[in-house]
Motif scaffolding. Structure first.
Motif, PDB file in Angstrom:
ATOM      1  N   UNK A 104       0.766  -1.200   0.038  1.00  0.00           N
ATOM      2  CA  UNK A 104      -0.072   0.029   0.164  1.00  0.00           C
ATOM      3  C   UNK A 104       0.780   1.172  -0.171  1.00  0.00           C
ATOM      4  N   UNK A 105       0.346   2.333  -0.284  1.00  0.00           N
ATOM      5  CA  UNK A 105       0.827   3.432  -0.406  1.00  0.00           C
ATOM      6  C   UNK A 105       0.179   4.532   0.751  1.00  0.00           C
ATOM      7  N   UNK A 106       1.072   5.304   1.627  1.00  0.00           N
ATOM      8  CA  UNK A 106       0.694   6.332   2.171  1.00  0.00           C
ATOM      9  C   UNK A 106       1.148   7.710   1.826  1.00  0.00           C
ATOM     10  N   UNK A 107       0.025   8.572   1.427  1.00  0.00           N
ATOM     11  CA  UNK A 107       0.247   9.947   0.731  1.00  0.00           C
ATOM     12  C   UNK A 107       0.963  10.643   1.769  1.00  0.00           C
ATOM     13  N   UNK A 108       2.181  11.534   1.275  1.00  0.00           N
ATOM     14  CA  UNK A 108       3.112  12.154   1.881  1.00  0.00           C
ATOM     15  C   UNK A 108       2.361  13.163   2.868  1.00  0.00           C
ATOM     16  N   UNK A 109       1.100  13.620   2.634  1.00  0.00           N
ATOM     17  CA  UNK A 109       0.437  14.652   3.426  1.00  0.00           C
ATOM     18  C   UNK A 109       0.103  14.151   4.624  1.00  0.00           C
ATOM     19  N   UNK A 110       0.196  12.601   4.625  1.00  0.00           N
ATOM     20  CA  UNK A 110      -0.350  11.971   5.863  1.00  0.00           C
ATOM     21  C   UNK A 110       0.921  11.229   6.693  1.00  0.00           C
ATOM     22  N   UNK A 111       2.038  12.063   6.650  1.00  0.00           N
ATOM     23  CA  UNK A 111       3.343  11.426   7.019  1.00  0.00           C
ATOM     24  C   UNK A 111       4.148  12.769   7.377  1.00  0.00           C
ATOM     25  N   UNK A 112       5.032  12.283   8.496  1.00  0.00           N
ATOM     26  CA  UNK A 112       5.901  13.375   9.147  1.00  0.00           C
ATOM     27  C   UNK A 112       7.304  12.751   8.862  1.00  0.00           C
ATOM     28  N   UNK A 113       8.121  13.328   8.406  1.00  0.00           N
ATOM     29  CA  UNK A 113       9.630  13.064   8.004  1.00  0.00           C
ATOM     30  C   UNK A 113      10.537  13.774   8.692  1.00  0.00           C
ATOM     31  N   UNK A 114      11.324  13.030   9.381  1.00  0.00           N
ATOM     32  CA  UNK A 114      12.584  13.598  10.016  1.00  0.00           C
ATOM     33  C   UNK A 114      13.653  12.645   9.962  1.00  0.00           C
ATOM     34  N   UNK A 115      14.780  13.242   8.959  1.00  0.00           N
ATOM     35  CA  UNK A 115      15.787  12.468   8.684  1.00  0.00           C
ATOM     36  C   UNK A 115      15.712  11.086   7.866  1.00  0.00           C
ATOM     37  N   UNK A 116      16.137   9.914   8.476  1.00  0.00           N
ATOM     38  CA  UNK A 116      15.555   8.758   7.897  1.00  0.00           C
ATOM     39  C   UNK A 116      14.503   7.997   8.411  1.00  0.00           C
ATOM     40  N   UNK A 117      13.690   8.592   9.298  1.00  0.00           N
ATOM     41  CA  UNK A 117      12.656   8.357   9.933  1.00  0.00           C
ATOM     42  C   UNK A 117      11.334   9.006   9.468  1.00  0.00           C
ATOM     43  N   UNK A 118      10.335   8.074   9.382  1.00  0.00           N
ATOM     44  CA  UNK A 118       9.085   8.588   8.937  1.00  0.00           C
ATOM     45  C   UNK A 118       7.908   8.154   9.960  1.00  0.00           C
ATOM     46  N   UNK A 119       6.977   9.214  10.161  1.00  0.00           N
ATOM     47  CA  UNK A 119       5.881   8.606  10.874  1.00  0.00           C
ATOM     48  C   UNK A 119       4.563   8.765  10.278  1.00  0.00           C
ATOM     49  N   UNK A 120       4.103   7.657  10.305  1.00  0.00           N
ATOM     50  CA  UNK A 120       2.554   7.408   9.534  1.00  0.00           C
ATOM     51  C   UNK A 120       1.515   7.773  10.382  1.00  0.00           C
ATOM     52  N   UNK A 121       0.900   8.651   9.874  1.00  0.00           N
ATOM     53  CA  UNK A 121      -0.193   9.366  10.560  1.00  0.00           C
ATOM     54  C   UNK A 121      -1.444   8.953  10.284  1.00  0.00           C
ATOM     55  N   UNK A 122      -1.881   8.137   9.233  1.00  0.00           N
ATOM     56  CA  UNK A 122      -2.998   7.594   8.714  1.00  0.00           C
ATOM     57  C   UNK A 122      -2.759   6.137   8.314  1.00  0.00           C
ATOM     58  N   UNK A 123      -3.637   5.234   8.650  1.00  0.00           N
ATOM     59  CA  UNK A 123      -3.643   3.761   8.314  1.00  0.00           C
ATOM     60  C   UNK A 123      -4.406   3.846   7.026  1.00  0.00           C
ATOM     61  N   UNK A 124      -3.894   2.929   6.246  1.00  0.00           N
ATOM     62  CA  UNK A 124      -4.203   2.525   4.639  1.00  0.00           C
ATOM     63  C   UNK A 124      -4.596   1.191   4.707  1.00  0.00           C
ATOM     64  N   UNK A 125      -5.487   0.510   3.726  1.00  0.00           N
ATOM     65  CA  UNK A 125      -5.809  -0.725   3.464  1.00  0.00           C
ATOM     66  C   UNK A 125      -4.849  -1.221   2.402  1.00  0.00           C
ATOM     67  N   UNK A 126      -4.689  -2.585   2.491  1.00  0.00           N
ATOM     68  CA  UNK A 126      -4.017  -3.091   1.388  1.00  0.00           C
ATOM     69  C   UNK A 126      -4.258  -2.713  -0.025  1.00  0.00           C
ATOM     70  N   UNK A 127      -3.313  -2.581  -0.875  1.00  0.00           N
ATOM     71  CA  UNK A 127      -3.860  -2.053  -2.315  1.00  0.00           C
ATOM     72  C   UNK A 127      -4.168  -0.590  -2.310  1.00  0.00           C
ATOM     73  N   UNK A 128      -3.842   0.315  -1.406  1.00  0.00           N
ATOM     74  CA  UNK A 128      -4.338   1.601  -1.607  1.00  0.00           C
ATOM     75  C   UNK A 128      -3.301   2.340  -2.190  1.00  0.00           C
ATOM     76  N   UNK A 129      -3.881   3.247  -3.357  1.00  0.00           N
ATOM     77  CA  UNK A 129      -3.004   4.040  -4.098  1.00  0.00           C
ATOM     78  C   UNK A 129      -1.949   3.403  -4.992  1.00  0.00           C
TER      79      UNK A 129
END
Length: 405
Positions: A104-129
């Protein structure tokens, strides 16, 4: 006199479809396919991302926020070749190949990136995007059929199918010959008893719009020698159209002169207004349409007879250029005689959205301005009874443009 329908049938029975030729896709718009066109590739060829974001395992983001390690990236035109492991995310861009292990793909608007770590803020189902391989089409799929008039959309599809060259029907070469001592071309010196010819240029424009290649032969004088010599210019054409000289006057020479030089006439005169003195035959095996000389008659006949003839030559349905509908009348009309009428009309839209067709009060076949401004032809069958304003009639639309996406 032959009916319009029988005249059209006679013409189509004696017109052949043009052979095929290969052309580059860059020249394909407005051409007619001579073969079915199948895809030479699968589109997309692999699973790709529909958005900019991060490719992840959906089992890693069922509970959010979820912190993942950015292990690499997959740009469009590139790839991430390792398998995505649990706890990893791959920076991905629209069109980028989805790496193995990600689902699945989590769109960048639903993430927060810091260095080589990313925080996923919204869950997505299998196959999304994710656009799966073959979402659009699969190699071997026939997506454009023989006989299709190619639009800009079709050209884009053929390009995506990886078809740089295609087979289309050749454009028919249409020779156009005006006749008459009274006729001069626009811009030429005009004598006191002469008129400016609109027929040749109007027909040439119609032929080009309908997919043919016009060849202007000029204006033949009212002498057998002039007509014979100028008609010889049609020897290499696929169709000859003449204007004028098709009636019964002393100076109307089409039948007599060309008849002595190989013209075999199929029919002469049709039960139509405007357009009665119309000839169809073969001049030394080249199909020939002899249209009336009045400008409105010429162009209305081009709609009714030249258009279906060129359609068949191009491998199209003969009715493709005829857009017939029903409309309400905007005025009363008297009963009709034995000829089928084609009345220049304007179109309005009624309160309920219905079409309202109002024929011009004067329908003289020399009045070209009214044809230029007309939006439709009201069709009245032979011996049609009188009709009142608000009655339903059949119309043939005259669109402002035949261009289409």
């Amino acid at each position: 006199m032959l009916s319009v329908k029988d005249a059209q049938s006679n013409i189509l029975e004696n017109i052949e479809t043009m052979p095929a030729e290969q052309i580059p896709l860059t020249e394909a718009v407005g051409r007619v396919l001579a073969e079915d066109l199948s895809a030479r590739r699968t589109q997309p060829p692999m699973d790709v991302s529909a958005m900019d974001g991060y490719a992840v395992k959906h089992t890693d983001i069922q509970s959010v926020p979820a912190n993942l390690s950015v292990a690499g990236e997959a740009p469009a035109g590139g790839s991430y070749n390792a398998e995505v492991k649990s706890g990893e995310a791959i920076r991905i861009f629209t069109g980028g190949p989805v790496p193995k292990g990600a689902d699945c793909i989590v769109i960048q608007e639903n993430t927060e990136r810091e260095g080589e770590q990313v925080t996923i803020l919204q869950s997505e189902p299998e196959g999304r995007f994710i656009r799966p391989a073959g979402l659009d089409f699969v190699e071997g799929d026939v997506l454009l059929q023989k006989g299709r008039l190619l639009t800009a959309r079709d050209v884009a599809l053929a390009a995506a199918m990886n078809r740089p060259w295609i087979m289309v029907h050749k454009k028919p070469k249409v020779a156009i010959l005006a006749t008459g001592d009274e006729v001069v071309m626009p811009g030429d010196p005009i004598g006191p008893n002469q008129v400016v010819s609109s027929n040749s240029l109007g027909l040439a424009a119609a032929v080009k719009t309908l997919g043919g290649e016009p060849i202007l032969l000029g204006v033949a004088k009212d002498t057998p020698e002039s007509l014979k010599n100028m008609a010889a210019g049609a020897a290499s054409a696929d169709l000859l159209i003449t204007t004028g000289g098709a009636s019964v006057g002393d100076h109307d020479l089409i039948r007599s002169v060309l008849g002595e030089n190989g013209l075999d006439i199929n029919f002469y005169k049709i039960a139509m207004r405007p357009g009665k003195p119309l000839i169809f035959g073969q001049l030394n095996r080249t199909p020939m349409l002899g249209l009336p000389g009045n400008p409105v008659s010429t162009l209305v006949c081009s709609v009714m007879f030249v258009a279906p003839a060129l359609a068949k030559m191009l491998g199209l349905d003969a009715e493709i250029f005829h857009s017939k509908k029903m409309a309400k009348l905007g005025c009363d009309l008297d009963e009709n005689d034995q000829r089928e009428d084609y009345l220049r009309s304007i179109i309005d839209i009624g309160d309920n959205g219905e079409l309202i067709a109002t024929p011009y009060s004067k329908q003289d076949s020399a009045m070209l301005a009214k044809l230029a401004n007309a939006q439709a032809l009201v069709i009245r069958p032979p011996f049609a009874k009188a009709v009142k304003k608000g009655d339903t009639v059949e119309i043939l639309e005259l669109p402002n443009s035949l261009l289409s996406l």
